[in-house]
Design an enzyme around this catalytic site. Structure first.
Site, PDB file in Angstrom:
ATOM      1  N   ARG A  50      50.270 -20.778 149.138  1.00 38.39           N
ATOM      2  CA  ARG A  50      49.637 -19.606 148.506  1.00 38.39           C
ATOM      3  C   ARG A  50      50.695 -18.577 148.102  1.00 38.39           C
ATOM      4  NH1 ARG A  50      47.600 -16.151 151.666  1.00 38.39           N
ATOM      5  NH2 ARG A  50      46.602 -17.655 153.049  1.00 38.39           N
ATOM      6  N   ASP A 175      46.583  -9.586 125.619  1.00 36.63           N
ATOM      7  CA  ASP A 175      46.123 -10.952 125.871  1.00 36.63           C
ATOM      8  C   ASP A 175      46.629 -11.784 124.698  1.00 36.63           C
ATOM      9  OD1 ASP A 175      44.716 -13.349 125.965  1.00 36.63           O
ATOM     10  OD2 ASP A 175      42.900 -12.429 126.775  1.00 36.63           O
ATOM     11  N   LYS A 200      44.383 -22.733 127.197  1.00 31.30           N
ATOM     12  CA  LYS A 200      44.256 -22.896 125.754  1.00 31.30           C
ATOM     13  C   LYS A 200      45.538 -23.484 125.164  1.00 31.30           C
ATOM     14  CE  LYS A 200      40.380 -20.863 126.853  1.00 31.30           C
ATOM     15  NZ  LYS A 200      40.237 -19.406 126.849  1.00 31.30           N
TER      16      LYS A 200
HETATM   17  C1  LIG Z   1      39.661 -18.374 127.660  1.00 30.82           C
HETATM   18  C2  LIG Z   1      40.201 -16.992 127.517  1.00 30.82           C
HETATM   19  C3  LIG Z   1      40.371 -16.153 128.629  1.00 30.82           C
HETATM   20  C4  LIG Z   1      39.936 -16.559 130.030  1.00 30.82           C
HETATM   21  O1  LIG Z   1      40.686 -17.607 130.513  1.00 30.82           O
HETATM   22  P1  LIG Z   1      40.123 -18.725 131.546  1.00 30.82           P
HETATM   23  O2  LIG Z   1      41.292 -19.638 131.671  1.00 30.82           O
HETATM   24  O3  LIG Z   1      38.933 -19.351 130.888  1.00 30.82           O
HETATM   25  O4  LIG Z   1      39.769 -18.007 132.794  1.00 30.82           O
HETATM   26  C5  LIG Z   1      40.939 -14.911 128.423  1.00 30.82           C
HETATM   27  N1  LIG Z   1      41.291 -14.490 127.196  1.00 30.82           N
HETATM   28  C6  LIG Z   1      41.129 -15.258 126.096  1.00 30.82           C
HETATM   29  C7  LIG Z   1      41.528 -14.740 124.766  1.00 30.82           C
HETATM   30  C8  LIG Z   1      40.578 -16.529 126.215  1.00 30.82           C
HETATM   31  O5  LIG Z   1      40.402 -17.278 125.124  1.00 30.82           O
END
Ligand SMILES: *Cc1c(COP(=O)(O)O)cnc(C)c1O
Length: 384
Positions: A50, A175, A200
């Site tokens: 962890r 982000d 992604k």
């Molecule tokens: C999918 C996504 C998230 C969240 O991520 P997870 O891996 O699904 O928890 C945050 N920001 C964007 C732009 C995303 O496409």
């Protein structure tokens, strides 16, 4: 590694061969704990999974190198990363200013989870500088933005937002999931922190869930690392390794995603069934000039507004075959989605609700002529 170009860093940062065997790929350290040489005699600082794991460390070094950051932390999901970041930095009474089209899960985390811990959140149209200035308060600790945004691919000027936020004493979190660091480097444009859903484009093969926080400097690292350790949403060794493997082809993939998406956007503009094409690579897109300045490619995401409205959009999303109907994005295979009922169902009826006539495409790296033929077939099947 910092004197090497992006594609080289993506392949080599944190990826030294195993010193004992020469294995060119660092092993997957599928181990929950580490033997100590006497009490407290840790080898390489590793104690318990962890707090740290060598496979995770390898990914974190790679992630920091990709974004030009001082450090990075790898999490079990994008939202786990966001949660640790927010709880690591904020205290009750703080205010977060969100772009009005950020990821729905970010909005949900802030307004439905962290709100009960005394964090206030408001949203603003970040492309409107006067609105941004007016929305920042003395308590605003974080300005949170996403560019290009989801699903309308709106573009926000990162450098300008950072300048305004910093002048007001707030930090800027970007982000960077949609662009990926191959196309956009927010830290170099003035952002303080970057978050990713590595699920992604970074993973890139739709086979792993993960998230990351990348730090521009050392101000917040220990606080967020403590949250990660204390709460425990770390990435598992195999997941970290799969993400590392995906990242090695990121530069190549993003070039092909962008090229395919551009071709599809240009094709879509000619189709009478499609009333709007949301893609920053089109000169007609409102954010095109800013995107051209702050990105080195326009990415693989685009949305289409169907002229015939919501029913046509729903039907189209169910009528393609290479474009598979699924949540998520950023994999090598193309996906189609109907945001109002899928990715954006959680923000329906809120200020983040999206138009009802759109489909969102995550354009993969298949041959683009097959992709366009598939979309043409899909248009032909609408309403059947
Ligand atoms: C999918 C996504 C998230 C969240 O991520 P997870 O891996 O699904 O928890 C945050 N920001 C964007 C732009 C995303 O496409």
């Amino acid at each position: 590694m910092s004197d090497h170009a992006f594609a080289t860093r993506a392949i080599h940062a944190g990826q030294a061969p195993d010193p004992t065997t020469g294995a060119i790929i660092p092993p997957i350290y599928q181990s929950s704990t580490h033997v100590q040489d006497g009490i407290g005699g840790l080898r390489g600082g590793y104690e318990y999974n962890r707090s740290g794991n060598p496979t995770r460390s390898s990914l974190e070094t790679q992630l920091a190198a990709l974004e030009g950051g001082e450090g990075a932390l790898s999490f079990a999901s994008g939202l786990a990363a966001e949660d640790a970041l927010l709880r690591g930095i904020l205290t009750p009474g703080d205010h977060v200013l969100l772009g009005n089209d950020v990821y729905g899960g970010t909005y949900r985390l802030l307004t439905r989870v962290l709100s009960t811990w005394g964090i206030e959140t408001t949203t603003v149209e970040l492309s409107d500088v006067d609105a941004l200035r007016a929305a920042i308060r003395p308590e605003t600790k974080i300005v949170w933005l996403e560019t290009p945004s989801n699903p309308l691919l709106k573009v926000v000027d990162i450098a300008l937002t950072a300048e305004i936020a910093h002048a007001a004493g707030a930090i800027v979190v970007v982000d960077n999931t949609f662009a990926s660091p191959a196309l956009q480097q927010p830290l170099s444009l003035g952002a303080d922190l970057v978050v990713h859903s590595t699920t992604k484009y970074l993973g890139g093969h739709s086979d792993v869930l993960g998230g990351a926080v990348v730090f521009g400097d050392d101000r917040f690292f220990e606080q967020v690392k403590f949250q990660q350790f204390a709460v425990g949403a770390v990435s598992a060794p195999l997941d970290a390794w799969l993400t590392t493997r995906g990242i090695k082809t990121l530069a190549l993939r993003m070039r092909q995603h962008s090229e395919n998406a551009q071709a599809i956007a240009e094709w879509a503009q000619q189709r009478p069934e499609i009333a709007q094409v949301f893609y920053p690579g089109l000169a007609s897109h409102a954010g095109h000039d800013i995107a051209a300045r702050q990105m080195s490619g326009f990415g693989g995401m685009l949305s289409l507004g169907l002229a015939a409205g919501a029913d046509a959009a729903r039907s189209f999303a169910e009528s393609t075959s290479l474009f598979q109907l699924a949540e998520s994005l950023g994999g090598v295979e193309s996906l189609i989605g109907y945001p109002p009922d899928m990715t954006h169902a959680s923000v329906r009826g809120t200020e983040l609700a999206v138009p009802e006539n759109i489909v969102r495409l995550s354009v993969g790296i298949e041959d683009v002529s097959d992709l366009i033929a598939d979309l043409e077939d899909g248009l032909g099947r609408i309403g059947r």
